[in-house]
Design a protein around this motif. Structure first.
Motif, PDB file in Angstrom:
ATOM      1  N   UNK A 282       0.875  -1.114   0.056  1.00 24.58           N
ATOM      2  CA  UNK A 282      -0.092   0.125  -0.030  1.00 24.58           C
ATOM      3  C   UNK A 282       1.119   1.259  -0.197  1.00 24.58           C
ATOM      4  N   UNK A 283       1.804   1.363   0.899  1.00 23.97           N
ATOM      5  CA  UNK A 283       2.709   2.396   0.777  1.00 23.97           C
ATOM      6  C   UNK A 283       3.374   2.516  -0.306  1.00 23.97           C
ATOM      7  N   UNK A 284       3.921   1.479  -0.790  1.00 23.17           N
ATOM      8  CA  UNK A 284       4.618   1.669  -2.130  1.00 23.17           C
ATOM      9  C   UNK A 284       3.684   2.276  -3.529  1.00 23.17           C
ATOM     10  N   UNK A 285       2.439   1.774  -3.396  1.00 22.06           N
ATOM     11  CA  UNK A 285       1.397   2.350  -4.440  1.00 22.06           C
ATOM     12  C   UNK A 285       1.279   3.703  -4.300  1.00 22.06           C
ATOM     13  N   UNK A 286       0.898   3.776  -3.110  1.00 23.59           N
ATOM     14  CA  UNK A 286       0.707   5.539  -2.625  1.00 23.59           C
ATOM     15  C   UNK A 286       1.811   6.348  -2.983  1.00 23.59           C
TER      16      UNK A 286
END
Length: 342
Positions: A282-286
């Protein structure tokens, strides 16, 4: 009549639709939705009074039309299938762009309000059903695959950083304005890019199950019916990716002016079902989305070839991205939660 249906000053639209799809259009109105400069959308009416969404698109993946046809054929709710051409294709090509036709949905845009609990639940059901459908070999060959490299985003962000840091007093007002915003956030942009690079390298070492993802399922691509149904449209960015690629739009939020509340998240997951999202993914895609958005909108604000109104709008979006509820701030917070932001 057909001579009134124009594209950039000519009358080819009606002819193309008639020749390719067998529809006799009598009216077409350009619809000013979306941020894709490579696409044009018309609300068209045929001789029988039926209405159609006619789109010329040069961006994204052409597999999006195949995805919607595939999903609709398998009964996924909230998906409208494209009309096929006379020879059975899902789109035709004119001037290097794809021409497609789908039924016009007489539903309201979610961004205009009215997204109730039933709609949030239906939204979850649509994405759950989408993620559950196995792609055909043809779709797997056509769709982009998430590889956690984000190379184009990184190159563009670094180029924008160099350009805007170099802006001086000789630049026009809107270039100076966006450059000032960029300089204020420049250190954080650099840090975010570094952290996203590290997360990408980490995730490449631990592959995830890839599912069919919409790729951009924010509320601007959601239409609402009064009975609680929703329609997910604009599949140009369809991709095979971990489900977090889509879920970040609910768990992280993307639109500063439409943050997702805990109650809305609860309604969404009542429809989606139990899931244990990977916080690193999630952090990567955000982070990738935040870098992509702030870079592209900053470039638009500094583009002297654009109309002033478009540049002002782009500057406001940059402000929204950097605001306390904006995507850039959310991405930074997700990294802090992981202990990846000093």
């Amino acid at each position: 009549m057909t001579g009134e249906l124009t594209i950039a000053g000519d009358d080819r639209l009606a002819g193309w639709v008639a020749e390719d799809f067998g529809l006799a259009l009598v009216a077409a109105e350009l619809v000013p939705y979306g941020a894709d400069d490579t696409a044009r959308l018309w609300r068209a009416t045929d001789a029988d009074g039926a209405q159609w969404a006619v789109k010329l698109s040069g961006g994204g993946s052409p597999a999006g039309l195949r995805v919607t046809a595939h999903l609709a054929a398998r009964g996924v709710p909230g998906i409208v299938a494209p009309l096929t051409t006379r020879d059975g294709r899902l789109w035709s090509v004119h001037g290097g762009r794809r021409l497609s036709v789908v039924p016009w949905l007489t539903a309201d845009r979610a961004l205009d309000g009215g997204m109730g609990v039933a709609h949030w639940r239906a939204y979850g059901e649509v994405l759950a059903a989408t993620h559950a459908v196995a792609p055909t070999d043809e779709l797997a060959a056509l769709l982009p695959w998430e590889d956690h490299t984000h190379a184009a985003v990184g190159v563009a962000a670094r180029a924008t950083d160099r350009r805007l840091r170099a802006v001086d007093g000789s630049a026009d007002r809107w270039t100076r304005e966006v450059a000032a915003r960029w300089r204020t956030a420049a250190d954080d942009v650099s840090t975010l890019l570094d952290r996203v690079d590290r997360l990408g390298a980490e995730l490449r070492e631990r592959p995830a199950d890839l599912v069919v993802c919409h790729g951009d399922p924010h509320l601007g691509n959601l239409l609402l019916d009064p009975d609680g149904r929703v329609w997910l449209i604009d599949w140009d960015d369809a991709v095979l990716a971990p489900r977090e690629r889509d879920l970040m739009f609910v768990l992280g939020g993307v639109l500063a002016f439409a943050p997702v509340t805990p109650a809305q998240q609860a309604a969404f997951f009542a429809g989606y079902g139990p899931v244990d999202p990977d916080p690193v993914r999630l952090a990567y895609h955000l982070g990738v989305r935040a870098l992509d958005d702030i870079g592209s909108w900053a470039r638009d604000a500094a583009d002297t070839d654009r109309p002033e109104a478009e540049r002002v709008r782009a500057l406001k979006i940059v402000d929204g991205l950097l605001s306390p509820v904006g995507l850039f701030t959310l991405a930074r917070g997700a990294l802090r939660d992981l202990g990846r932001w000093d």
